[in-house]
Scaffold this motif. Structure first.
Motif, PDB file in Angstrom:
ATOM      1  N   ILE A 226       5.047   5.125   2.233  1.00 16.63           N
ATOM      2  CA  ILE A 226       5.292   6.421   2.877  1.00 16.63           C
ATOM      3  C   ILE A 226       5.965   6.236   4.235  1.00 16.63           C
ATOM      4  O   ILE A 226       6.903   6.961   4.587  1.00 16.63           O
ATOM      5  N   SER A 227       5.507   5.259   5.012  1.00 21.56           N
ATOM      6  CA  SER A 227       6.088   5.043   6.339  1.00 21.56           C
ATOM      7  C   SER A 227       7.543   4.584   6.238  1.00 21.56           C
ATOM      8  O   SER A 227       8.402   5.021   7.018  1.00 21.56           O
TER       9      SER A 227
ATOM     10  N   GLU B 281       3.314   4.479  12.253  1.00 22.99           N
ATOM     11  CA  GLU B 281       2.552   4.287  11.019  1.00 22.99           C
ATOM     12  C   GLU B 281       2.844   2.919  10.405  1.00 22.99           C
ATOM     13  O   GLU B 281       1.942   2.224   9.929  1.00 22.99           O
TER      14      GLU B 281
ATOM     15  N   SER C 106       0.824  -1.202   0.000  1.00 17.54           N
ATOM     16  CA  SER C 106       0.000   0.000   0.000  1.00 17.54           C
ATOM     17  C   SER C 106       0.863   1.258   0.000  1.00 17.54           C
ATOM     18  O   SER C 106       2.040   1.238   0.351  1.00 17.54           O
ATOM     19  N   LYS C 107       0.246   2.373  -0.415  1.00 12.48           N
ATOM     20  CA  LYS C 107       0.941   3.660  -0.379  1.00 12.48           C
ATOM     21  C   LYS C 107       1.312   4.030   1.049  1.00 12.48           C
ATOM     22  O   LYS C 107       2.338   4.649   1.294  1.00 12.48           O
ATOM     23  N   HIS C 108       0.465   3.626   1.978  1.00  9.76           N
ATOM     24  CA  HIS C 108       0.716   3.907   3.388  1.00  9.76           C
ATOM     25  C   HIS C 108       2.017   3.248   3.843  1.00  9.76           C
ATOM     26  O   HIS C 108       2.817   3.852   4.559  1.00  9.76           O
ATOM     27  N   ALA C 109       2.229   2.022   3.392  1.00 12.94           N
ATOM     28  CA  ALA C 109       3.450   1.306   3.769  1.00 12.94           C
ATOM     29  C   ALA C 109       4.677   1.972   3.159  1.00 12.94           C
ATOM     30  O   ALA C 109       5.715   2.136   3.821  1.00 12.94           O
TER      31      ALA C 109
ATOM     32  N   ARG D 235       1.116  -0.103  12.023  1.00 10.86           N
ATOM     33  CA  ARG D 235      -0.298  -0.311  11.722  1.00 10.86           C
ATOM     34  C   ARG D 235      -0.494  -1.340  10.618  1.00 10.86           C
ATOM     35  O   ARG D 235      -1.560  -1.951  10.510  1.00 10.86           O
ATOM     36  N   ILE D 236       0.548  -1.524   9.775  1.00 11.98           N
ATOM     37  CA  ILE D 236       0.416  -2.443   8.652  1.00 11.98           C
ATOM     38  C   ILE D 236       1.464  -3.547   8.669  1.00 11.98           C
ATOM     39  O   ILE D 236       1.515  -4.378   7.768  1.00 11.98           O
TER      40      ILE D 236
END
Length: 229
Positions: free
Chosen positions: A9-10, A67, A4-7, A70-71
């Motif tokens: 970015i973190s 962050e 994911s983009k979230h991963a 969370r994943i």
């Protein structure tokens, strides 16, 4: 497994925090260089005191880890951190030559303050102060540089014995004080010897590791050291 983009970015946030905060064995820190380029001293008291960027890096590092957590599982996060801490020093060392290489003249020279030192002692007859030094410099620029080196007087103690900046004399070229040559791509340990006559005698002894230095040519002057380099 889709990342994911979230991963992403973190991970990037954690990497850049470690990247900006890492200091090489020569004292180079890209984070400090960015602050100095913006006209901001990274230290609370000139060259010493509290290192402000530590607070920023720590806060960003914690945010990135929270962050990522969370994943990721704890094990995955620990493996990620281990890999980043192992890889980041190599990345910084890779970037460093390019940082200095885009500059010209004295700005392309790196001063290795951690491996540079000076010994100060009284001569056997106590009539002179002898200053013996080893200065490690690397020229990442494309041009050969002919320059001089001074130790600012405020580096010395007792100060009354050093009322002005000390122009270094190379051991191998004692006829021309303040005359050094550094070729393109060359890393060199410059050995220097200076003696200063004193009226009342001196039998003290001391040393300095990585003091601030002034590199100078006919056209420019640059102070290098703990916050200047």
């Amino acid at each position: 497994m889709k990342v994911s983009k979230h991963a992403i970015i973190s991970v990037i946030l954690i990497f850049f925090t470690i990247f900006l905060g890492h200091t090489t064995e020569t004292g180079f820190s890209i984070g400090d260089k960015i602050l100095l380029g913006l006209g901001i001293s990274p230290w609370s008291n000139g060259q010493t005191g509290f290192h402000y960027p530590v607070v920023i890096y720590f806060a960003l590092f914690i945010i990135g880890c929270l962050e990522a957590r969370r994943i990721m599982t704890t094990r995955q996060l620990l493996i990620l951190l281990l890999l980043l801490f192992i890889l980041t020093p190599s990345v910084v060392s890779f970037v460093k030559p390019y940082y200095y290489g885009i500059h010209r003249g004295l700005d392309s020279v790196e001063y290795d303050l951690r491996n540079s030192n000076f010994n100060i002692r009284g001569s056997n007859d106590k009539k002179k102060i002898e200053v013996l030094g080893a200065v490690v410099l690397t020229n990442y620029g494309k041009d050969t540089i002919k320059f001089g080196i001074k130790i600012p007087s405020d580096n010395f103690f007792p100060k009354e014995l050093f009322p002005q900046d000390l122009i270094l004399t190379e051991v191998e070229n004692s006829e021309e004080p303040g005359n050094f040559i550094l070729h393109s791509g060359e890393t060199r340990t410059i050995l220097s010897y200076n003696s200063i006559t004193v009226k009342n005698g001196y039998n003290g002894q001391g040393g300095m590791q990585g003091p601030n230095l002034i590199l100078y040519t006919e056209d420019e002057s640059r102070t290098v050291g703990i916050i200047f380099e």
